[in-house]
Design a protein around this motif. Structure first.
Motif, PDB file in Angstrom:
ATOM      1  N   SER A 173     -12.613  13.329  -1.229  1.00  9.22           N
ATOM      2  CA  SER A 173     -12.930  13.814  -0.541  1.00  9.22           C
ATOM      3  C   SER A 173     -13.025  12.234   0.833  1.00  9.22           C
ATOM      4  O   SER A 173     -12.388  11.126  -0.193  1.00  9.22           O
ATOM      5  CB  SER A 173     -14.295  14.329   0.024  1.00  9.22           C
ATOM      6  N   ALA A 174     -12.443  12.403   1.820  1.00 10.06           N
ATOM      7  CA  ALA A 174     -12.021  11.373   2.993  1.00 10.06           C
ATOM      8  C   ALA A 174     -13.663  10.580   2.707  1.00 10.06           C
ATOM      9  O   ALA A 174     -13.568   9.373   2.447  1.00 10.06           O
ATOM     10  CB  ALA A 174     -11.882  11.650   3.954  1.00 10.06           C
ATOM     11  N   ALA A 175     -14.915  11.288   2.366  1.00  8.35           N
ATOM     12  CA  ALA A 175     -16.081   9.980   2.779  1.00  8.35           C
ATOM     13  C   ALA A 175     -16.200   9.847   1.222  1.00  8.35           C
ATOM     14  O   ALA A 175     -16.913   8.606   1.581  1.00  8.35           O
ATOM     15  CB  ALA A 175     -17.301  11.590   3.051  1.00  8.35           C
ATOM     16  N   ASP A 176     -16.404  10.652   0.153  1.00  7.22           N
ATOM     17  CA  ASP A 176     -16.061   9.581  -1.079  1.00  7.22           C
ATOM     18  C   ASP A 176     -15.730   8.359  -1.260  1.00  7.22           C
ATOM     19  O   ASP A 176     -16.033   7.280  -1.493  1.00  7.22           O
ATOM     20  CB  ASP A 176     -15.845  10.278  -2.018  1.00  7.22           C
ATOM     21  N   ALA A 177     -14.082   8.385  -0.706  1.00  2.00           N
ATOM     22  CA  ALA A 177     -13.688   7.192  -0.794  1.00  2.00           C
ATOM     23  C   ALA A 177     -13.488   6.187   0.147  1.00  2.00           C
ATOM     24  O   ALA A 177     -13.901   4.923  -0.301  1.00  2.00           O
ATOM     25  CB  ALA A 177     -11.822   7.363  -0.099  1.00  2.00           C
TER      26      ALA A 177
END
Length: 450
Positions: free
Chosen positions: A419-423
């Protein structure tokens, strides 16, 4: 690991500078295979030039410099290395310096220029710069890029604009489309292209090309000030900002407009797909314009340029430079002549017209530029407040940080499970880990300590 600068400072003063520099490089693990292809010494009236200009337009631009040098009765001995600055030419250069066989001239750009200058191996060009009034004639950003400890260390050739959107004018005219100025416009244009059976956005999955698209999205989302916080200052708090997550989200959303399956291809191959009308748009540095022109595709006929959506006021830049290796100073006169010739108004105009870039001279005649170059020059001339140094193209930060960010961005882009949050969290953690050992210096911007 000790830095090259620390090792050089600890070395006994009686050790010659070049020996200390080689020792520093060795301690950094740069033990690449030593190359002997260019072992024969060059004549005093010949300069070997190591570079990575290997595409059709790049070769033509290099030939302009070679021809101008020939008028000075100096031979340009070409040593073109495919693979770019780090993959090919950078490794060859390090190997040759370790072997005591450095070329007389080397294409060095941005942060890497500063790193080599710190080793004390480059010829200072203060005499040429002062005689040519470079500090006044060049854009301040360009002039500051060349400086190291008060000395001029390189010759600037041209300024590339990275945040360039190319659109196939014939396809757009056939479908009654106009180039998008915002991302909302882009979505509407992309949908219309896809409906007409045209791939909306040409793209490669190659890491640096994905990261080039990403850095333009960051600029579109945030503007130059926040961009610098991320990639120059490497402020860990900036990596928690929602604007970074928005840019990451848009990067992955754009995949639906790209060719499927997405493959790893060289930039010139992607440009060929665009030129053939298989794709309606292509986001890449303006060296693509030079390549399209070299193939016979005229600007404002087969294609045209616009700024990447929501970046019309900004200039994401990379600057080509040549540095001279000092060695035994036997080639200094020829090296200085190359420096003088390269920054002359006529050479600048001819070289940059072919390369796709714009002149480093503030007084360049914009009336003789095409629409793409004119827009780039007008944007860059607005000054540092609208300029952003490309991190992908070595203008903003050190090689370790650059490579780490690029790898993480590509990993996120290719893996639908991330996800964008994880990246965003991974990027923030990575920058925190790197910050104690690496400090970004902003090449090409005003240095308050100078």
């Amino acid at each position: 690991m000790e830095t090259a600068k620390t090792i050089l400072m600890r070395a006994p003063p009686m050790v010659p500078p070049r020996a200390r520099a080689r020792r520093a490089l060795a301690c950094l693990g740069m033990g690449f295979a030593l190359l002997g292809a260019w072992a024969a010494p060059a004549r005093a009236d010949a300069l070997q030039v190591l570079h990575w200009w290997t595409s059709a337009s790049e070769r033509k631009a290099a030939n302009v410099l070679a021809a101008r040098l020939a008028t000075e009765n100096i031979e340009w001995r070409d040593a073109a290395i495919p693979g770019g600055a780090g993959v090919g030419a950078g490794k060859v250069l390090k190997s040759r310096v370790l072997a005591g066989n450095s070329p007389e001239v080397m294409q060095l750009i941005g942060y890497s220029l500063g790193e080599w200058a710190e080793l004390g191996l480059l010829l200072q060009l203060d005499g040429v710069a002062n005689a040519g009034n470079w500090s006044t004639l060049m854009y301040p950003t360009v002039w500051n890029l060349l400086q190291s400890h008060g000395h001029t260390m390189a010759v600037p050739l041209g300024i590339h604009r990275i945040n360039t959107l190319f659109y196939n004018r014939r396809v757009f005219n056939r479908l009654g489309l106009t180039p998008p100025k915002t991302w909302a416009d882009f979505e509407r244009v992309a949908a219309r292209l896809k409906q007409a059976g045209v791939t909306p956005l040409a793209q490669s999955s190659e890491a640096w090309q994905v990261a080039t698209l990403f850095e333009t999205l960051v600029l579109a989302e945030s503007g130059p000030a926040y961009y610098r916080e991320l990639f120059v200052q490497k402020n860990p708090e900036a990596y928690a900002d929602p604007r970074l997550r928005h840019a990451l989200t848009r990067l992955k959303m754009l995949k639906r407009w790209m060719p499927q399956p997405l493959r790893e291809r060289g930039w010139s191959e992607v440009a060929r797909q665009f030129a053939d009308g298989e794709a309606g748009m292509f986001i890449m540095g303006d060296w693509v314009k030079g390549e399209l022109n070299a193939w016979g595709m005229a600007t404002d006929d087969g294609f045209a340029c616009a700024a990447v959506p929501d970046t019309g006021a900004y200039h994401l830049f990379s600057i080509d430079t040549l540095a001279m290796f000092a060695a035994d100073y036997s080639h200094q006169a020829a090296q200085e002549r190359l420096a003088q010739v390269s920054v002359s108004a006529s050479t600048q105009a001819e070289y940059n017209q072919i390369k796709g870039s714009i002149s480093v001279l503030r007084a360049a005649d914009t009336s003789k530029m095409d629409s793409c170059a004119r827009a780039s020059a007008q944007a860059f001339a607005r000054g540092a407040a609208v300029q952003a140094p490309s991190f992908v193209h070595r203008m903003a930060t050190d090689e370790v940080s650059k490579d780490a960010i690029i790898a993480e961005v590509q990993r996120y882009f290719m893996d639908e499970q991330i996800s964008a949050a994880d990246a965003q969290k991974r990027l923030a953690a990575m920058v925190r880990a790197l910050s104690p050992n690496t400090k970004g210096r902003e090449y090409g911007a005003q240095d308050p300590h100078r």
